[in-house]
Structure formats: structure tokens, C-alpha cells
Write a protein that holds these residues in place. Structure first.
Motif, PDB file in Angstrom:
ATOM      1  N   ALA A  45       8.028 -44.954  18.646  1.00 33.97           N
ATOM      2  CA  ALA A  45       8.395 -45.339  19.848  1.00 33.97           C
ATOM      3  C   ALA A  45       9.497 -46.506  19.717  1.00 33.97           C
ATOM      4  N   ILE A  46       9.309 -47.462  18.810  1.00 36.79           N
ATOM      5  CA  ILE A  46      10.217 -48.419  18.334  1.00 36.79           C
ATOM      6  C   ILE A  46      11.558 -47.922  18.058  1.00 36.79           C
ATOM      7  N   ILE A  47      11.564 -46.614  17.070  1.00 35.42           N
ATOM      8  CA  ILE A  47      12.869 -46.179  16.960  1.00 35.42           C
ATOM      9  C   ILE A  47      13.381 -45.567  18.237  1.00 35.42           C
ATOM     10  N   GLY A  48      12.533 -45.010  19.103  1.00 41.48           N
ATOM     11  CA  GLY A  48      13.466 -44.599  20.334  1.00 41.48           C
ATOM     12  C   GLY A  48      13.810 -45.648  21.099  1.00 41.48           C
ATOM     13  N   VAL A  49      13.228 -47.009  21.166  1.00 42.94           N
ATOM     14  CA  VAL A  49      13.700 -48.105  21.972  1.00 42.94           C
ATOM     15  C   VAL A  49      14.753 -48.595  21.378  1.00 42.94           C
ATOM     16  N   VAL A  50      14.785 -48.634  19.956  1.00 47.36           N
ATOM     17  CA  VAL A  50      16.085 -49.212  19.431  1.00 47.36           C
ATOM     18  C   VAL A  50      17.346 -48.349  19.764  1.00 47.36           C
ATOM     19  N   PHE A  51      17.180 -46.994  19.712  1.00 52.67           N
ATOM     20  CA  PHE A  51      18.254 -46.041  19.988  1.00 52.67           C
ATOM     21  C   PHE A  51      18.643 -46.179  21.341  1.00 52.67           C
ATOM     22  N   ILE A  52      17.669 -46.218  22.235  1.00 57.09           N
ATOM     23  CA  ILE A  52      17.884 -46.299  23.735  1.00 57.09           C
ATOM     24  C   ILE A  52      18.823 -47.772  24.000  1.00 57.09           C
ATOM     25  N   ALA A  53      18.467 -48.773  23.195  1.00 59.91           N
ATOM     26  CA  ALA A  53      18.853 -50.191  23.462  1.00 59.91           C
ATOM     27  C   ALA A  53      20.373 -50.108  22.921  1.00 59.91           C
ATOM     28  N   VAL A  54      20.475 -49.414  21.818  1.00 57.05           N
ATOM     29  CA  VAL A  54      22.114 -49.348  21.244  1.00 57.05           C
ATOM     30  C   VAL A  54      22.816 -48.492  22.163  1.00 57.05           C
ATOM     31  N   THR A  55      22.434 -47.270  22.718  1.00 54.95           N
ATOM     32  CA  THR A  55      23.137 -46.332  23.431  1.00 54.95           C
ATOM     33  C   THR A  55      23.512 -47.104  24.865  1.00 54.95           C
ATOM     34  N   LEU A  97      23.196 -36.651  30.164  1.00 51.05           N
ATOM     35  CA  LEU A  97      22.680 -38.069  30.107  1.00 51.05           C
ATOM     36  C   LEU A  97      22.099 -38.643  28.741  1.00 51.05           C
ATOM     37  N   PRO A  98      22.493 -39.593  28.365  1.00 53.26           N
ATOM     38  CA  PRO A  98      21.832 -40.059  27.125  1.00 53.26           C
ATOM     39  C   PRO A  98      20.523 -40.627  27.165  1.00 53.26           C
ATOM     40  N   LEU A  99      19.963 -41.037  28.624  1.00 52.37           N
ATOM     41  CA  LEU A  99      18.758 -41.610  28.762  1.00 52.37           C
ATOM     42  C   LEU A  99      17.586 -40.249  28.742  1.00 52.37           C
ATOM     43  N   THR A 100      17.911 -39.137  28.928  1.00 51.81           N
ATOM     44  CA  THR A 100      17.201 -38.166  28.930  1.00 51.81           C
ATOM     45  C   THR A 100      16.637 -37.873  27.332  1.00 51.81           C
ATOM     46  N   TYR A 101      17.424 -37.871  26.263  1.00 49.81           N
ATOM     47  CA  TYR A 101      17.216 -38.108  24.912  1.00 49.81           C
ATOM     48  C   TYR A 101      16.159 -39.196  24.674  1.00 49.81           C
ATOM     49  N   GLY A 102      16.584 -40.299  25.106  1.00 51.77           N
ATOM     50  CA  GLY A 102      15.814 -41.506  24.559  1.00 51.77           C
ATOM     51  C   GLY A 102      14.526 -41.391  25.219  1.00 51.77           C
ATOM     52  N   ALA A 103      14.395 -41.088  26.548  1.00 47.36           N
ATOM     53  CA  ALA A 103      13.161 -41.003  27.253  1.00 47.36           C
ATOM     54  C   ALA A 103      12.361 -40.110  26.580  1.00 47.36           C
ATOM     55  N   ASP A 104      13.000 -38.909  26.200  1.00 49.29           N
ATOM     56  CA  ASP A 104      12.155 -38.112  25.376  1.00 49.29           C
ATOM     57  C   ASP A 104      11.476 -38.326  24.308  1.00 49.29           C
ATOM     58  N   ILE A 105      12.223 -39.231  23.275  1.00 48.94           N
ATOM     59  CA  ILE A 105      11.484 -39.549  22.362  1.00 48.94           C
ATOM     60  C   ILE A 105      10.486 -40.624  22.721  1.00 48.94           C
ATOM     61  N   LEU A 106      10.434 -41.267  23.691  1.00 47.75           N
ATOM     62  CA  LEU A 106       9.313 -42.117  24.289  1.00 47.75           C
ATOM     63  C   LEU A 106       8.184 -41.310  24.690  1.00 47.75           C
ATOM     64  N   LYS A 107       8.584 -40.302  25.548  1.00 50.09           N
ATOM     65  CA  LYS A 107       7.402 -39.360  26.061  1.00 50.09           C
ATOM     66  C   LYS A 107       6.647 -38.604  24.666  1.00 50.09           C
ATOM     67  N   SER A 108       7.340 -38.401  23.629  1.00 54.57           N
ATOM     68  CA  SER A 108       6.709 -37.611  22.494  1.00 54.57           C
ATOM     69  C   SER A 108       6.092 -38.605  21.880  1.00 54.57           C
ATOM     70  N   SER A 109       6.381 -39.969  21.831  1.00 53.84           N
ATOM     71  CA  SER A 109       5.608 -40.956  20.860  1.00 53.84           C
ATOM     72  C   SER A 109       4.505 -41.645  21.902  1.00 53.84           C
ATOM     73  N   ILE A 110       4.354 -41.746  23.046  1.00 57.08           N
ATOM     74  CA  ILE A 110       3.328 -42.191  23.822  1.00 57.08           C
ATOM     75  C   ILE A 110       2.265 -41.098  24.314  1.00 57.08           C
ATOM     76  N   ASN A 111       3.203 -40.048  24.772  1.00 59.85           N
ATOM     77  CA  ASN A 111       2.245 -39.111  25.373  1.00 59.85           C
ATOM     78  C   ASN A 111       2.075 -37.645  24.757  1.00 59.85           C
ATOM     79  N   TYR A 112       2.851 -37.550  23.796  1.00 60.64           N
ATOM     80  CA  TYR A 112       3.014 -36.273  23.051  1.00 60.64           C
ATOM     81  C   TYR A 112       3.570 -35.347  23.901  1.00 60.64           C
ATOM     82  N   ASN A 113       4.220 -35.417  24.900  1.00 62.66           N
ATOM     83  CA  ASN A 113       4.821 -34.464  25.924  1.00 62.66           C
ATOM     84  C   ASN A 113       6.250 -34.204  25.938  1.00 62.66           C
ATOM     85  N   GLY A 114       6.794 -34.894  24.823  1.00 66.44           N
ATOM     86  CA  GLY A 114       8.392 -34.397  24.852  1.00 66.44           C
ATOM     87  C   GLY A 114       8.974 -33.103  24.839  1.00 66.44           C
ATOM     88  N   SER A 115       9.781 -32.710  25.047  1.00 68.13           N
ATOM     89  CA  SER A 115      10.339 -31.204  24.879  1.00 68.13           C
ATOM     90  C   SER A 115      11.597 -31.122  23.915  1.00 68.13           C
TER      91      SER A 115
END
Lengths: 244, 321
Positions: free
Chosen positions: A132-142, A195-213
Motif C-alpha cells: 500500500a505504501i509503495i502504491g501511495v509513493v508511486f501515485i504521489a510521484v506520478t 490513465l495513470p491513476l488506474t494503475y495506482g488505484a489497482d495497487i491500492l485495491k490489491s493491497s487493501i482488499n485483494y481485488n486488483g485486476s
């Protein structure tokens, strides 16, 4: 060593001077907090809150970072104090990294505001905090570099905010956070994957709810590509437009 | 020894040629003035010398280094004071100076000490903790100059340092420029104020429509301009009626009516006052004053640039606003 000193001075100056500027407070802090509260209040159960947490985290980062850049770059450009930095004996890349690091930090802090709220209202056990933290950092950078791209394309703070919304609001609804991409009309789906956010959001979805695609390494690679691309285009634009 | 050398330097904006193959040099330790009317290419030139604009063609050498390729190395040894006071509004005077020093990698104790010294030198020590936005125009200008020299540069570029500020602040800034130069700093100065150039500069370069039309020592310019001798007479009667009579009595002179009661007589030869005084006396005219007119740098500026004195004044007023 001298370059590092200049880097940290610029970073600290921005953090001290701009975190509490009105556009930052309204778009970077109040908007994500209201957004978070609105969703949490509307959510009827623990599961709902946890379900929407990746979305509000991603949006908090997006709004926080893009708002910060609109202020730190556009505002200084308008007052001509940015020229002072361009005339300093540090490379443009290092200067822009110093200018953007503050926004990245601000975005990361913003991401955890919804987490604090959610921790009181929902059970967050089992969350993979490392990814989740890795995802947040990558979303923040992008999204910071997206903000940089916007900031160097305009000349007024209000233009930067308006132009930012042109990217931010479509991203909110097309990145699969609130409406799964599979449920979107077929014609819109390719846009979602652009959209870059699609990929960032997917990392967070995988990390928090295990439902990323999307596989995490794919998302990280795409975000890295976006970050590099946006940074290079932005510095190219600065060289072309500001060091004319 | 030349510390700045410019050869065939050009800058185009699309089809517009802002600077056209200019060349000049600045000697180490001198105050070099760069004069020209608005839009002549002064700021574009200063921007190219300092790294804020990329030349279209030409060569810049600063302190032996390539001023285009190695501009970041050059920026380490130059100080720049732009035409606008562009420090940070929310930061105090002290914080602004300390921040500017940090951009040059100066360590904390040194930069804080230097900031305090400069605040004192510029009589801003009592305002050091006030935010920059609360400063008057003159104070802002002084602090901006202090920020430009906090890293003790070898060369200082000053763009219109005294424009639009009060007399006392302008006087202090001129004094500071002189002191800095005496300590060995080379100064490249652009100004609209001819008086500033006359008082401060060792040499002056004139730029008109993107071309450097003349570079010369101030004293040489004065001698060169003194091609004819001029005496102004203030009288109790109108001079226009005397014009024909004067021309028929004195050969090789030209006459210019200044006001209703004053005329200027010019001649390539030296003008002896007594024959003229006798002439006026014989014609029943009382002369209250006779003074030798020497050319000012402003006259030279007008002559070289071709810009009218009225336009020059308007430009100055426009700049002040």
C-alpha cells in the motif's frame, strides 16, 4: 554536497511557505477530507469503508500533489522568484526534483488522512501495508509530475487549478475506483487504461482488499513510465519556454 | 584582462532579431554600463550572459569558461540582480538572504553571519525579521541586491538597480556599487538613468535596435562629444530678433533659441566672450548670465541612439511607474 544543500533548502522553503497557501488548503486538504468524510458517512458497513478506502486514498494523493505544484511552481513563476532558482548553479533536473519532492511528501501525508479516519470506523486488519505504501509513493510521484506538467503549461494559479481539474475529475470516474472498469461502456475502457491513476488505484485495491485486476509489477512499470515521461516533457517545456 | 567576452552574439525570437551579432568585452574590476532605449536588447543580452536565455548564435566567455555550455559553472561566480525585486514575499529579509546563500552551497553558520552583515551594511538590520512583502520599494531593491552578492560573486549583473526607488535608497545603492567595485567585483550594469552611468561606469556600451553601436570610456565619450564649443547667454530681450545680426557679425557660428530670453551660440572654434558681450551692449541688450555648456552623457546618449530627449524622459517616467 553543495548541490544537496541547495536541494534541501528549496525543499524546506517550499514546505514551510506553501503547505498552508489557500489553494492548497481548499483543493489539497479540505477537498480530500470532505470527500473522505462524505464517503465514510454514506457507507453503511465496515466492508464498504474498506472498499472505498483505496479510492479516497488515491484521490487524496492526486488532489494534494497537483494542488501543491500549482502553487509552488505557478505562483513563483508569476512573481518571478522562480527565475532566481533557474539562475542558481544547480541543474534543472535537480531543481525540479527539489520543487516536486515537497509535493510528493505532501501527497503521501494526504493519503493517510483517510486511513486515520477509516481506522476508527472499520477493521483494517490484513491490509498489506508495504505494498500500500509503495502504491501511495508511486501515485504521489506520478501525480506530482502530472501537476508539474500542468504547472509549466500555464501562467496563472487559477489556470493551473482549472487545468488540473480537467485531468483530475475524469480520472476520478474512469480509473476504476468507484465504478469497476469492467462495468464502464466498452468505448470508454481504453481511456481508463490510459490513465495513470488506474494503475495506482489497482495497487491500492490489491493491497487493501485483494481485488486488483492488474499485476503489481505491471502497474509499477506503467507508473514509472508515466513519471519519467511527464518529468522529461516538463523539463523540456521549461527549457523551451522559460529559458527561452 | 577581460573577464567577459562576447563575440557575434545573436538572439532571434521567430523572425524577430532581438540581438544582432553583438560583440564587446568587460575588463576585470571595471564597472561596465550597458545603455540603450527600451526594446534595444539590453535585458535579452543580460539574460543570455546569465543563463536565462539561450543565444541563437555566438560565443560568450566568462572568467575563461564557456558561458553557454558551462553556464552552471559560470553561475557559481556571478551574482544577478534582476530589474524586479523578486524575493519571497512570505519570508523575512534574513530568511531570504540565508535561502539565497544556500543555493550556492554556503554552509549554515557562514550564510547566517553573512546575512546579518549584509542587513547591517544595507541599513536593513532593524527590518531583518519583517516579511519581504512589508518592505518599501527601496528596501526591497536593497535586499534584492544583498541577495545578489551574498555569495560574494566575482561579477555582478545589475539590471536597472535604481529604477523606481526613492532618492535616499538610490544614493545608498550607488554608494554600495562603488564600494563593491573598489573591493574588486566586476559590475555589469544596465540603466535608464544616464546620471547613474556617468557617476558609476568606467566604460559604456550603447545598444540600439539589437546592435552595439559604440563602446567607450566615459571620459573619451565626453572629449569626443566636445566637437564644438557652446555658450549660453541669458538676456533681457528676445534672442530671435538678434539671430540675423549675430550671424552677419560673427562667422562660423550657429545659433539656437533656448527660451524667449536665452540663446546658445556654438562654434567649432573657441568662443571668446568679450566680442559677444560688446555686441550685446552695443545693441542695448543686458546679459545677466553667460555659461559654457559642456555635453552631458545624456546628450551623447541622444546622439548615439538617435532617441529624442522627450522620448527618453517618457521612458524613464514609464519605468518609474
Amino acid at each position: 554536497m553543495k548541490k544537496l544543500l541547495a536541494f534541501f533548502s528549496i525543499l524546506m522553503k517550499d514546505m514551510k511557505n506553501y503547505y498552508l497557501k489557500p489553494p492548497n488548503i481548499s483543493w489539497g486538504i479540505i477537498f480530500p477530507v470532505s470527500w473522505t468524510l462524505m464517503f465514510f458517512i454514506r457507507s453503511s458497513s465496515d466492508v464498504d469503508i474498506r472498499g472505498i478506502l483505496p479510492g479516497v486514498m488515491a484521490l487524496s494523493v492526486l488532489f494534494g500533489t497537483t494542488s501543491m505544484l500549482a502553487v509552488t511552481i505557478t505562483f513563483e513563476r508569476k512573481s518571478r522568484s522562480f527565475e532566481r532558482l533557474l539562475l542558481a548553479p544547480i541543474s534543472l533536473n535537480l531543481l525540479m526534483l527539489a520543487k516536486t519532492t515537497g509535493a510528493i511528501v505532501f501527497g503521501i501525508i494526504n493519503a493517510f488522512i483517510p486511513v486515520v479516519f477509516a481506522s476508527f470506523l472499520a477493521n483494517l486488519s490484513g491490509v498489506n501495508w508495504i505494498s500500500a505504501i509503495i502504491g501511495v509513493v508511486f501515485i504521489a510521484v506520478t501525480s506530482t509530475f502530472l501537476g508539474l506538467f500542468i504547472a509549466v503549461s500555464v501562467s496563472e494559479v487559477f489556470e493551473a487549478q482549472t487545468f488540473s481539474n480537467f485531468f483530475r475529475f475524469p480520472m476520478m470516474f474512469l480509473c476504476g475506483l468507484f465504478i469497476p472498469i469492467e462495468d464502464l461502456p466498452v468505448i470508454v475502457r481504453p481511456l481508463s487504461y490510459m490513465l495513470p491513476l488506474t494503475y495506482g488505484a489497482d495497487i491500492l485495491k490489491s493491497s487493501i482488499n485483494y481485488n486488483g485486476s492488474i499485476q503489481m509489477w505491471v502497474s509499477l512499470l506503467v507508473l514509472l513510465g508515466y513519471s519519467l515521461g511527464l518529468f522529461l516533457i516538463s523539463t523540456h517545456n521549461i527549457r523551451k519556454r522559460w529559458i527561452y | 584582462m577581460n573577464i567577459i567576452e562576447v563575440k557575434n552574439l545573436s538572439k532571434n525570437f521567430g523572425n524577430f532579431k532581438a540581438v544582432k551579432k553583438i560583440g564587446f568585452s568587460v575588463e576585470k574590476g571595471e564597472v561596465f554600463g550597458f545603455l540603450g532605449p527600451n526594446g534595444a536588447g539590453k535585458t535579452t543580452t543580460i539574460n543570455m550572459l546569465t543563463g536565462l536565455a539561450n543565444p541563437t548564435s555566438g560565443k560568450i566567455t566568462i572568467a575563461g569558461q564557456d558561458g553557454i555550455k558551462d553556464i552552471k559553472k559560470v553561475q557559481q561566480i556571478i551574482g544577478i540582480v534582476p530589474d524586479e525585486s523578486n524575493l519571497y514575499d512570505d519570508m523575512s529579509g534574513f530568511e531570504n538572504l540565508v535561502f539565497c546563500a544556500s543555493l550556492y552551497g554556503i554552509e549554515k553558520t557562514v550564510r547566517e553571519k553573512r546575512a546579518k552583515e549584509l542587513l547591517k551594511q544595507f541599513t536593513l538590520d532593524s527590518a531583518g525579521n519583517r516579511p519581504f512583502r512589508a518592505y518599501s520599494k527601496g528596501m526591497k531593491r536593497k535586499l534584492t541586491i544583498a541577495a545578489g552578492i551574498i555569495h560574494e560573486p566575482e561579477i555582478l549583473f545589475l539590471d536597472e538597480p535604481t529604477t523606481g526607488i526613492d532618492v535616499e535608497s538610490a544614493r545608498q545603492i550607488r554608494k554600495m556599487i562603488k564600494e563593491l567595485n573598489e573591493k574588486g567585483t566586476t559590475i555589469f550594469l544596465t540603466t535608464h538613468y544616464i546620471e547613474d552611468a556617468e557617476r558609476l561606469c568606467h566604460r559604456i556600451g550603447f545598444i540600439v535596435e539589437g546592435r552595439v553601436v559604440k563602446v567607450s570610456k566615459v571620459n573619451d565619450l565626453m572629449v569626443e562629444a566636445q566637437q564644438e564649443n557652446t555658450v549660453e547667454f541669458a538676456m533681457d530681450k528676445s534672442g530671435s530678433s538678434l539671430e540675423k545680426l549675430l550671424l552677419s557679425n560673427f562667422s562660423g557660428i550657429t545659433i539656437k533659441n533656448m527660451t524667449d530670453h536665452s540663446i546658445r551660440i556654438s562654434s567649432a572654434a573657441e568662443i571668446e566672450l568679450m566680442p559677444f558681450m560688446r555686441f550685446f551692449d552695443d545693441n542695448g541688450i543686458k546679459v545677466s548670465e553667460a555659461k559654457v555648456i559642456r555635453p552631458s552623457l545624456e546628450d551623447i546618449f541622444v546622439k548615439i541612439t538617435g532617441i529624442g530627449i522627450d522620448k527618453l524622459r517618457k521612458e524613464k517616467e514609464g519605468k518609474k511607474k
